[in-house]
Design a protein around this motif. Structure first.
Motif, PDB file in Angstrom:
ATOM      1  N   THR A   4      44.335  44.249  44.372  1.00  0.00           N
ATOM      2  CA  THR A   4      42.930  44.353  44.741  1.00  0.00           C
ATOM      3  C   THR A   4      42.677  45.738  45.306  1.00  0.00           C
ATOM      4  O   THR A   4      43.499  46.275  46.048  1.00  0.00           O
ATOM      5  CB  THR A   4      42.590  43.292  45.817  1.00  0.00           C
ATOM      6  N   VAL A   5      41.534  46.313  44.969  1.00  0.00           N
ATOM      7  CA  VAL A   5      41.106  47.582  45.551  1.00  0.00           C
ATOM      8  C   VAL A   5      39.911  47.273  46.442  1.00  0.00           C
ATOM      9  O   VAL A   5      38.917  46.702  45.990  1.00  0.00           O
ATOM     10  CB  VAL A   5      40.726  48.613  44.473  1.00  0.00           C
ATOM     11  N   THR A   6      40.025  47.631  47.716  1.00  0.00           N
ATOM     12  CA  THR A   6      38.972  47.366  48.687  1.00  0.00           C
ATOM     13  C   THR A   6      38.468  48.692  49.255  1.00  0.00           C
ATOM     14  O   THR A   6      39.260  49.566  49.585  1.00  0.00           O
ATOM     15  CB  THR A   6      39.509  46.478  49.835  1.00  0.00           C
ATOM     16  N   ILE A  63      32.299  60.972  67.092  1.00  0.00           N
ATOM     17  CA  ILE A  63      32.077  59.806  66.237  1.00  0.00           C
ATOM     18  C   ILE A  63      32.402  60.256  64.833  1.00  0.00           C
ATOM     19  O   ILE A  63      31.857  61.255  64.342  1.00  0.00           O
ATOM     20  CB  ILE A  63      30.636  59.281  66.327  1.00  0.00           C
ATOM     21  N   VAL A  64      33.321  59.552  64.190  1.00  0.00           N
ATOM     22  CA  VAL A  64      33.817  59.935  62.866  1.00  0.00           C
ATOM     23  C   VAL A  64      33.572  58.800  61.887  1.00  0.00           C
ATOM     24  O   VAL A  64      33.974  57.656  62.143  1.00  0.00           O
ATOM     25  CB  VAL A  64      35.320  60.293  62.919  1.00  0.00           C
ATOM     26  N   GLY A  65      32.934  59.110  60.776  1.00  0.00           N
ATOM     27  CA  GLY A  65      32.739  58.126  59.728  1.00  0.00           C
ATOM     28  C   GLY A  65      33.973  58.070  58.836  1.00  0.00           C
ATOM     29  O   GLY A  65      34.546  59.096  58.481  1.00  0.00           O
ATOM     30  N   TYR A  66      34.387  56.856  58.491  1.00  0.00           N
ATOM     31  CA  TYR A  66      35.541  56.655  57.616  1.00  0.00           C
ATOM     32  C   TYR A  66      35.111  55.915  56.354  1.00  0.00           C
ATOM     33  O   TYR A  66      34.395  54.917  56.431  1.00  0.00           O
ATOM     34  CB  TYR A  66      36.633  55.834  58.325  1.00  0.00           C
ATOM     35  N   ASN A  67      35.568  56.411  55.223  1.00  0.00           N
ATOM     36  CA  ASN A  67      35.430  55.734  53.938  1.00  0.00           C
ATOM     37  C   ASN A  67      36.861  55.544  53.448  1.00  0.00           C
ATOM     38  O   ASN A  67      37.534  56.520  53.135  1.00  0.00           O
ATOM     39  CB  ASN A  67      34.612  56.587  52.969  1.00  0.00           C
ATOM     40  N   VAL A  68      37.314  54.299  53.405  1.00  0.00           N
ATOM     41  CA  VAL A  68      38.717  53.995  53.154  1.00  0.00           C
ATOM     42  C   VAL A  68      38.849  53.205  51.853  1.00  0.00           C
ATOM     43  O   VAL A  68      38.136  52.221  51.643  1.00  0.00           O
ATOM     44  CB  VAL A  68      39.319  53.171  54.324  1.00  0.00           C
ATOM     45  N   THR A  69      39.748  53.647  50.999  1.00  0.00           N
ATOM     46  CA  THR A  69      40.078  52.915  49.778  1.00  0.00           C
ATOM     47  C   THR A  69      41.502  52.398  49.918  1.00  0.00           C
ATOM     48  O   THR A  69      42.429  53.175  50.119  1.00  0.00           O
ATOM     49  CB  THR A  69      39.946  53.837  48.541  1.00  0.00           C
ATOM     50  N   VAL A  70      41.629  51.065  49.806  1.00  0.00           N
ATOM     51  CA  VAL A  70      42.913  50.414  50.027  1.00  0.00           C
ATOM     52  C   VAL A  70      43.282  49.611  48.775  1.00  0.00           C
ATOM     53  O   VAL A  70      42.483  48.823  48.278  1.00  0.00           O
ATOM     54  CB  VAL A  70      42.851  49.450  51.243  1.00  0.00           C
ATOM     55  N   VAL A  71      44.504  49.817  48.298  1.00  0.00           N
ATOM     56  CA  VAL A  71      45.061  49.017  47.217  1.00  0.00           C
ATOM     57  C   VAL A  71      46.047  48.058  47.859  1.00  0.00           C
ATOM     58  O   VAL A  71      46.946  48.468  48.583  1.00  0.00           O
ATOM     59  CB  VAL A  71      45.768  49.898  46.168  1.00  0.00           C
ATOM     60  N   HIS A  72      45.840  46.746  47.608  1.00  0.00           N
ATOM     61  CA  HIS A  72      46.702  45.739  48.240  1.00  0.00           C
ATOM     62  C   HIS A  72      46.823  44.526  47.342  1.00  0.00           C
ATOM     63  O   HIS A  72      46.145  44.384  46.366  1.00  0.00           O
ATOM     64  CB  HIS A  72      46.178  45.367  49.624  1.00  0.00           C
TER      65      HIS A  72
END
Length: 185
Positions: A39-41, A176-185
């Motif tokens: 899955t890619v989230t 304040i830091v914005g995060y855009n995270v792509t996770v493969v699990h």
């Protein structure tokens, strides 16, 4: 004589078969699991790092003898328990905590070594976490850091996090830091 040769051959085959059989017993503690579809989230949230005031979410726990003389604060080590929220407003919905440490690891520019666990406390990811370990070029507009693992729904995770500074108070270091995270699990 032929019977003796046949018996010798049979004993040789049986003896040769014993070590693999023992090997199978020794490795019986391991079970092979077939992988399911990955899955890619994609996750988006905000990291609130507060180093000033009466209740900071990050504190300096160590430093080198010359850290305060360094323009990059080289050698400073911070321990953090920062809130992760849905939006940039500190009062927006709490999604989890960024817990771990970051340290000033560069003498020539502002580069932080990040060793953080982003632990989620809301929604379907409640109880799950992702781990970041890598360099954060904090003054770059956008920087990329690796996701090196995870727990819960993110077990065996890998991926990357893109960080973008939303707000920075240059006098206190609060950010304040914005995060855009792509996770493969």
């Amino acid at each position: 004589m032929a019977k003796l040769g046949g018996l010798f051959w049979l004993v040789t085959v049986v003896v040769a078969a014993v070590p693999p059989a023992q090997s199978l017993r020794v490795e019986s503690w391991a079970t092979r699991l077939e992988a399911t579809k990955e899955t890619v989230t994609n996750l988006q949230f905000y990291f609130h790092d507060t180093v000033s005031g009466k209740n900071p979410s990050a504190i300096r726990v160590a430093q080198a003898a010359d850290t305060n003389n360094s323009l990059t604060l080289f050698g400073a080590v911070m321990m953090a328990d920062d809130p992760l929220t849905e939006g940039p407003d500190p009062n927006s919905k709490l999604l989890g905590r960024a817990q771990g440490l970051y340290a000033s690891a560069c003498q020539q520019d502002v580069g932080l070594l990040m060793a953080m666990s982003f632990s989620f406390t809301d929604g379907i990811y409640n109880g799950s976490s992702i781990s970041i370990l890598g360099k954060n070029q904090a003054l770059n507009m956008v920087r990329e850091m690796p996701i090196v693992g995870g727990t819960g729904l993110f077990r065996l995770a890998r991926g990357y996090a893109l960080a973008h500074t939303y707000w920075l108070d240059i006098t206190t270091g609060d950010a304040i830091v914005g995060y855009n995270v792509t996770v493969v699990h």
